[in-house]
Design an enzyme around this catalytic site. Structure first.
Site, short mmCIF file in Angstrom:
data_model
loop_
_atom_site.label_atom_id
_atom_site.label_comp_id
_atom_site.label_asym_id
_atom_site.label_seq_id
_atom_site.Cartn_x
_atom_site.Cartn_y
_atom_site.Cartn_z
N LYS A 142 8.00 -1.95 97.07
CA LYS A 142 8.88 -0.16 96.57
C LYS A 142 9.10 -0.20 95.34
CE LYS A 142 13.06 -0.45 95.17
NZ LYS A 142 12.62 0.60 94.21
N PRO A 143 8.23 0.74 94.67
CA PRO A 143 8.26 0.75 93.37
C PRO A 143 9.60 1.69 92.85
CG PRO A 143 6.45 2.44 94.71
CD PRO A 143 7.17 1.39 95.71
N GLU A 174 11.66 -11.33 87.23
CA GLU A 174 11.33 -11.16 86.09
C GLU A 174 11.85 -10.29 85.15
OE1 GLU A 174 9.67 -9.99 83.32
OE2 GLU A 174 8.32 -8.95 83.82
N CYS A 223 10.29 -5.20 79.18
CA CYS A 223 10.87 -6.71 78.62
C CYS A 223 9.76 -7.57 76.80
CB CYS A 223 11.08 -7.25 79.64
SG CYS A 223 9.17 -7.21 80.88
N GLU A 245 18.99 -5.92 75.04
CA GLU A 245 18.21 -4.96 75.21
C GLU A 245 17.75 -3.65 74.83
OE1 GLU A 245 16.16 -5.92 78.63
OE2 GLU A 245 14.08 -5.84 78.07
N SER A 268 0.64 -10.21 76.33
CA SER A 268 0.82 -10.12 77.71
C SER A 268 -1.35 -10.40 77.84
CB SER A 268 0.63 -8.41 78.18
OG SER A 268 2.07 -8.07 77.89
#
Ligand code: SIN
Length: 495
Positions: A184-185, A260, A294, A391, A451
């Protein structure tokens, strides 16, 4: 051959639901509009799945599960490898699509496609390396056989900020492990996942292995899936509040989860840092993806002795960014994803300023269409300000000053989040000390990017559970099964 126009490119992207190997409409023919954040204009209309559509996708995943798990790991890996080749061959199409629906500059979209494709290659190589063990029990009698097997059908929920990389980072290890998938995008950026699905199906994924459902009502869709016994795993990337709600729903069935979630990365510049290198590190840690990551540096903590030099240089670098539509070659900062995000970022800056922070550059919402917000540096920032505690998810760099290492660690660790920390220092002992003391799942030493598809990405505390990428990434989709075997020499020994 000349590049296809935007219209031709969009015309080649499927816009239905992908269920059981076929593209189809949503129940009742419902659809929603995907828009370009640089203009607010519509790009395409996409099927809007109902809970029943979600359950149909899960049913297809469940039907395909047994055979997919039995498919040799090498064959699964080869499909992913062909997927890697195909995404790489079509990288320009993917990059343009990402820029259209998400807004980032084309150069960043190209980098994301390379990063995202690499998960397909990495897990194509990990698929055949899944191993078990056979051991003799410590008392020398029974044998212990430990095997790994796929957990089963997975619901993978991906965010809008890295439309291809967050999809491949979940789909590739799931499929490599032998799991089937309902993907599910995010409804803000579904087009990249839809094209990716077509590419992976063309690469050989059999019907039912990768099902995709796009929806504007994710909670209504995920609720019935999470309570359905056929679903065996949930992997989610997104905000901590949504992650908490999903974990609570998943707890009912003790469903395996990987989460995540949010971050609030501290970026430490020590008194012995190479200041120019630290500025470049901060630029990438803050401005990659326009701060909509993030892992973005959220709190820049600088030792008092270098604070002035660092802040001046950082301000000069950030003022040099060119804000505009990501499709324009000169652009180095695209729009934020939507008006809601822009309001949040602007609100945090305004709140900090009214509490005493000073704006060194940026800080003002520009006129005109699109959800642009300028690169912004704030100084005289205090730890109790909302901009330090939340954030930001935007191109805003709040600079705080510290006097000693202990204070820096206390301040860095004073967040409920623990995804990544960055440290700039030339002292090896200090670097190692800090990497052991900082409460985060990842630490970057003298670099603003951690990353990497070969590394375990993930956080501690409220930043999540589980790891994506690296040799750890496939483990999230595997179950450990132990088989106890009677001592094979028992008869010979007369026992
Ligand atoms: C994220 O923002 O969720 C991921 C960033 C990355 O993979 O670098």
């Amino acid at each position: 051959m000349s590049a296809p126009t935007d219209e031709a490119l969009l015309a080649g992207v499927p816009t239905g639901l992908h269920v059981d190997g076929a593209w189809r409409d949503a129940e009742g023919g419902r659809r929603f509009e995907v828009t370009d954040p640089a203009t607010g204009d519509g790009l395409a209309s996409v099927a809007d799945a109902s809970p029943a559509d979600g359950l149909a996708a899960l049913a297809a995943a469940e039907r395909a599960q047994e055979e997919w798990a039995r498919t040799p790991a090498r064959a699964r890996g080869e499909i992913l490898r062909r997927g890697f080749e195909a995404v790489t061959a079509r990288s320009e199409e993917f990059a343009r699509l990402i820029t259209m629906e998400m807004g980032k500059p084309l150069a960043e979209s190209r980098a994301e496609v390379a990063y995202g494709a690499e998960f397909l290659r990495w897990f194509s190589e990990e698929a055949p390396r899944v191993a078990g063990r056979y051991a003799t029990a410590p008392d020398g009698a029974n044998r212990l056989m430990v095997q790994k097997r796929p957990v089963g059908p997975c619901l993978l929920i991906t965010p809008w900020n890295f439309p291809i990389a967050m999809a491949t980072r979940k789909v590739a290890p799931a499929v490599a492990a032998g799991c089937t998938v309902v993907l599910k995008p995010a409804d803000l950026t579904p087009l990249t996942s839809l094209l990716l699905t077509q590419v992976l199906v063309d690469a050989g994924l059999p019907p039912g292995v990768l099902n995709v459902v796009t929806t504007t009502d994710p909670a209504a869709l995920s609720g019935p899936l999470l309570s359905d016994h056929r679903l065996r795993k949930l992997s989610f990337t997104g905000s901590t509040p949504v992650g908490r709600r999903l974990m609570a729903a998943a707890a009912e069935r003790v469903l395996k989860v990987s989460m995540e979630l949010g971050g609030n990365a501290p970026f430490l510049v020590c008194e012995d840092a190479d200041v120019d290198a630290a500025v470049e590190g901060a630029v990438v840690a803050k401005m990659r993806n326009g701060g909509e990551a993030c892992v973005a540096a959220n709190r820049i903590l600088v030792h008092r002795s270098v604070a002035e030099e660092f802040t001046e240089k950082l301000t000069a670098r950030l003022s040099g960014f060119v804000t505009g539509p990501g499709s324009e070659p000169a652009t180095t900062l695209g729009p934020l994803i939507d008006e809601r995000s822009r309001r949040k970022v602007a609100g945090l800056v305004d709140d900090a300023v009214s509490a005493g922070a000073r704006v060194l550059t940026g800080g003002r919402v520009p006129e005109g269409p699109g959800y642009f917000y300028p690169p912004t540096v704030l100084t005289d920032v205090r730890a109790d300000m909302a901009i330090v505690q939340q954030e930001i998810f935007g191109p805003v760099a709040p600079v705080l000053v510290f006097d000693d290492e202990h204070e820096a660690v206390r301040s860095a660790n004073s967040s409920e989040f623990g995804l990544v920390s960055f440290v700039f220092t030339r002292d090896l002992d200090r670097a190692l000390r800090l990497s052991e003391r900082l409460e985060s799942g990842m630490v970057g030493i003298n670099t603003g990017v951690v990353s990497n598809p070969a590394a375990p990405f993930g956080g501690v505390k409220a930043s999540g559970l589980g790891r994506e990428g690296g040799v750890e990434g496939i483990e999230e989709y595997l179950e450990t099964v132990y088989v106890g075997i009677r001592d094979p020499f028992a008869t010979e020994r007369g026992r």
